[in-house]
Write a protein that holds these residues in place. Structure first.
Motif, PDB file in Angstrom:
ATOM      1  N   GLU A 123       0.902  -1.269  -0.023  1.00  0.00           N
ATOM      2  CA  GLU A 123      -0.021  -0.070   0.144  1.00  0.00           C
ATOM      3  C   GLU A 123       0.995   1.344   0.063  1.00  0.00           C
ATOM      4  OE1 GLU A 123      -3.573   2.496   0.417  1.00  0.00           O
ATOM      5  OE2 GLU A 123      -3.119   0.396  -0.198  1.00  0.00           O
ATOM      6  N   THR A 124       1.818   1.267   0.915  1.00  0.00           N
ATOM      7  CA  THR A 124       2.803   2.448   0.895  1.00  0.00           C
ATOM      8  C   THR A 124       3.520   2.758  -0.359  1.00  0.00           C
ATOM      9  OG1 THR A 124       4.633   1.207   1.933  1.00  0.00           O
ATOM     10  CG2 THR A 124       2.923   2.569   3.466  1.00  0.00           C
ATOM     11  N   LEU A 125       4.149   1.648  -0.886  1.00  0.00           N
ATOM     12  CA  LEU A 125       5.066   1.912  -1.947  1.00  0.00           C
ATOM     13  C   LEU A 125       3.924   2.250  -3.345  1.00  0.00           C
ATOM     14  CD1 LEU A 125       8.138   1.047  -2.286  1.00  0.00           C
ATOM     15  CD2 LEU A 125       7.318  -0.838  -3.809  1.00  0.00           C
ATOM     16  N   SER A 126       3.002   1.631  -3.240  1.00  0.00           N
ATOM     17  CA  SER A 126       2.048   1.877  -4.518  1.00  0.00           C
ATOM     18  C   SER A 126       1.692   3.275  -4.440  1.00  0.00           C
ATOM     19  CB  SER A 126       0.908   1.011  -4.596  1.00  0.00           C
ATOM     20  OG  SER A 126       1.284  -0.275  -4.652  1.00  0.00           O
ATOM     21  N   VAL A 132       3.923  10.941  -5.742  1.00  0.00           N
ATOM     22  CA  VAL A 132       5.058  11.439  -6.133  1.00  0.00           C
ATOM     23  C   VAL A 132       5.721  11.224  -7.389  1.00  0.00           C
ATOM     24  CG1 VAL A 132       7.293  11.562  -4.956  1.00  0.00           C
ATOM     25  CG2 VAL A 132       5.392  11.247  -3.525  1.00  0.00           C
ATOM     26  N   PHE A 133       5.653  10.179  -7.817  1.00  0.00           N
ATOM     27  CA  PHE A 133       6.740   9.989  -8.980  1.00  0.00           C
ATOM     28  C   PHE A 133       5.881   9.719 -10.339  1.00  0.00           C
ATOM     29  CE2 PHE A 133       8.953   7.979  -5.585  1.00  0.00           C
ATOM     30  CZ  PHE A 133      10.360   8.421  -6.058  1.00  0.00           C
ATOM     31  N   GLU A 134       4.606   9.611 -10.242  1.00  0.00           N
ATOM     32  CA  GLU A 134       3.589   9.579 -11.542  1.00  0.00           C
ATOM     33  C   GLU A 134       2.795  10.983 -11.362  1.00  0.00           C
ATOM     34  OE1 GLU A 134       2.421   5.245 -12.846  1.00  0.00           O
ATOM     35  OE2 GLU A 134       0.953   6.152 -11.748  1.00  0.00           O
ATOM     36  N   ASP A 135       2.100  11.434 -10.501  1.00  0.00           N
ATOM     37  CA  ASP A 135       1.344  12.805 -10.571  1.00  0.00           C
ATOM     38  C   ASP A 135       2.177  13.762 -10.162  1.00  0.00           C
ATOM     39  OD1 ASP A 135      -1.033  11.199 -11.150  1.00  0.00           O
ATOM     40  OD2 ASP A 135      -1.795  11.378  -8.913  1.00  0.00           O
ATOM     41  N   GLY A 136       3.183  13.624  -9.298  1.00  0.00           N
ATOM     42  CA  GLY A 136       4.072  14.659  -8.884  1.00  0.00           C
ATOM     43  C   GLY A 136       5.438  14.644  -9.692  1.00  0.00           C
ATOM     44  N   ARG A 137       5.592  13.874 -10.452  1.00  0.00           N
ATOM     45  CA  ARG A 137       6.692  13.662 -11.363  1.00  0.00           C
ATOM     46  C   ARG A 137       8.119  14.078 -10.942  1.00  0.00           C
ATOM     47  NH1 ARG A 137       2.848  17.099 -13.759  1.00  0.00           N
ATOM     48  NH2 ARG A 137       4.450  18.875 -14.000  1.00  0.00           N
ATOM     49  N   LEU A 138       8.290  13.736  -9.797  1.00  0.00           N
ATOM     50  CA  LEU A 138       9.552  13.893  -8.890  1.00  0.00           C
ATOM     51  C   LEU A 138      10.625  13.555  -9.661  1.00  0.00           C
ATOM     52  CD1 LEU A 138      10.678  15.162  -6.275  1.00  0.00           C
ATOM     53  CD2 LEU A 138      10.729  12.776  -5.663  1.00  0.00           C
ATOM     54  N   ARG A 272      -1.830  -2.064 -13.828  1.00  0.00           N
ATOM     55  CA  ARG A 272      -0.977  -1.078 -14.520  1.00  0.00           C
ATOM     56  C   ARG A 272       0.208  -0.396 -13.235  1.00  0.00           C
ATOM     57  NH1 ARG A 272       0.762   3.538 -14.594  1.00  0.00           N
ATOM     58  NH2 ARG A 272      -0.654   4.303 -12.948  1.00  0.00           N
ATOM     59  N   LEU A 273      -0.448  -0.006 -12.279  1.00  0.00           N
ATOM     60  CA  LEU A 273       0.368   0.969 -11.361  1.00  0.00           C
ATOM     61  C   LEU A 273       1.390  -0.015 -10.925  1.00  0.00           C
ATOM     62  CD1 LEU A 273       1.112   3.214  -9.673  1.00  0.00           C
ATOM     63  CD2 LEU A 273      -0.616   2.326  -7.942  1.00  0.00           C
ATOM     64  N   ILE A 274       0.902  -1.472 -10.412  1.00  0.00           N
ATOM     65  CA  ILE A 274       1.858  -2.360  -9.840  1.00  0.00           C
ATOM     66  C   ILE A 274       2.808  -2.722 -11.004  1.00  0.00           C
ATOM     67  CG2 ILE A 274       1.998  -4.687  -8.886  1.00  0.00           C
ATOM     68  CD1 ILE A 274      -0.762  -3.912  -7.465  1.00  0.00           C
ATOM     69  N   THR A 275       2.636  -2.644 -12.148  1.00  0.00           N
ATOM     70  CA  THR A 275       3.639  -3.239 -13.234  1.00  0.00           C
ATOM     71  C   THR A 275       4.656  -2.147 -13.103  1.00  0.00           C
ATOM     72  OG1 THR A 275       2.149  -4.541 -14.356  1.00  0.00           O
ATOM     73  CG2 THR A 275       4.054  -3.652 -15.466  1.00  0.00           C
ATOM     74  N   ALA A 276       4.265  -0.894 -12.943  1.00  0.00           N
ATOM     75  CA  ALA A 276       5.157   0.410 -12.984  1.00  0.00           C
ATOM     76  C   ALA A 276       6.043   0.245 -11.694  1.00  0.00           C
ATOM     77  CB  ALA A 276       4.505   1.512 -13.083  1.00  0.00           C
ATOM     78  N   VAL A 277       5.410  -0.072 -10.642  1.00  0.00           N
ATOM     79  CA  VAL A 277       6.131  -0.057  -9.279  1.00  0.00           C
ATOM     80  C   VAL A 277       7.242  -1.110  -9.241  1.00  0.00           C
ATOM     81  CG1 VAL A 277       6.191  -0.458  -6.865  1.00  0.00           C
ATOM     82  CG2 VAL A 277       4.315   1.150  -8.088  1.00  0.00           C
ATOM     83  N   ARG A 278       6.824  -2.311  -9.962  1.00  0.00           N
ATOM     84  CA  ARG A 278       7.836  -3.308  -9.994  1.00  0.00           C
ATOM     85  C   ARG A 278       8.926  -3.152 -10.654  1.00  0.00           C
ATOM     86  NH1 ARG A 278       4.707  -9.175 -10.267  1.00  0.00           N
ATOM     87  NH2 ARG A 278       6.752  -9.702 -10.506  1.00  0.00           N
TER      88      ARG A 278
END
Length: 324
Positions: A123-126, A132-138, A272-278
């Protein structure tokens, strides 16, 4: 199987009771996990109080993330095997010794990652990755401001941002928490009870991205410290959901304000999100760069006590239920 039930529907932590229920069977595309540990998250408290109902089709049982071993495969599942050690993102059902989950929503555990720590990750990682990294584009060399920096989400955000090469400014309540955020890797760690947050953040150069779990009380601060082109991502409203926004300031500074929840997303979007996280963030876990601190563990039967610990607000890191 055994699971936690909310006796009477909603109420205080004392309403959480361990009960027996029929064993779960995975549907096509799902796996069943023998749960060894389950993460506790603030949405669990809201659901217990009747303020955050599960989305359609999700289990009524609390719990959004677990770790354990796959012990049954649904029809059509490939790429995993019975006995695989995994953690998983759930729509509900984690406070139990069995959980079924879409096979696309799991993470394979490295050999050195124990189940308790793994239960703190999905939950936290996703959430951090999406906001932060997708919407926030850090980006590397940018600065992330994390409010509530010693929560499970906050601690994970600090570690992920540092792994990505970013700078981190953290805010938290009290010296002990500020020290803990600094130990987690924050470049600047501020005590919200004693420091002048606005002055200190501006002195540090301002920020490019904000991960905001506070809400209304920090709205003016956030608008003041964001650099031109900054991104402000709201994921909780612990101090209230209504705030005054200076639209002219947003326009002139090209500030992007966004917000999201994770649980209500579709199964395909979560996949889709979990694939990107992995692909992008899980290597940090494997390398040991992202391992949220564990505040405390409780037996599954003591879920109510675990909720009281989280409600007290003095924790640093995650609180985990352990299934014997």
């Amino acid at each position: 199987m055994k699971r936690i039930s909310i006796t009477g529907g909603t109420g205080p932590a004392t309403t959480l009771t361990l009960v027996e229920a029929p064993d779960l069977e995975p549907r096509p595309g799902e796996v069943r996990i023998q749960v060894r540990a389950a993460g506790i998250n603030r949405p669990d408290l809201l659901q217990r109080e009747g303020r955050y109902p599960p989305p359609p089709g999700a289990p009524e049982t609390l719990g959004l993330e677990v770790a354990g071993e796959i012990d049954r495969l649904g029809e059509g599942v490939t790429g995993v095997a019975i006995g695989d050690r995994v953690c998983a993102l759930l729509g509900g059902g984690g406070y139990a010794d069995q959980a079924v989950v879409d096979a696309r929503h799991i993470f394979p555990l490295p050999d050195d990652l124990d189940f308790v720590t793994a239960a703190a990750l999905s939950e936290t990682l996703s959430t951090v990755f999406a906001n932060v990294f997708e919407d926030g584009r850090l980006q590397a060399d940018e600065t992330l401001l994390v409010h509530g920096a010693t929560s499970g989400i906050g601690a994970t955000a600090i570690q992920m941002a540092k792994a990505a090469g970013a700078r981190v400014i953290a805010t938290s309540r009290g010296k002990a928490k500020a020290d803990a955020a600094r130990a987690l890797g924050a470049d600047v760690s501020l005590d919200a009870r004693s420091d002048d947050l606005e002055a200190a953040i501006k002195q540090a150069g301002g920020v490019d991205v904000i991960l905001d779990m506070v809400g209304a009380d920090y709205a003016a601060l956030n608008q003041s410290v964001l650099r031109p082109g900054g991104r402000w991502s709201v994921i909780a409203t612990q101090s209230g959901a209504r705030a005054e926004i200076d639209l002219m300031r947003l326009m002139l500074r090209r500030i992007v304000l966004t917000g999201s929840t994770l649980r209500s997303r579709s199964a395909d979007e979560k996949a889709r999100l979990i694939t990107a996280v992995r692909q992008q963030a899980w290597p940090w876990v494997v390398a040991g760069k992202v391992r949220p601190p564990i505040e405390a563990t409780f037996p599954l039967s003591d879920a109510g006590l675990a909720h009281l610990r989280l409600e007290a607000g003095e924790h640093i890191g995650k609180i985990i239920l352990v299934v014997d």
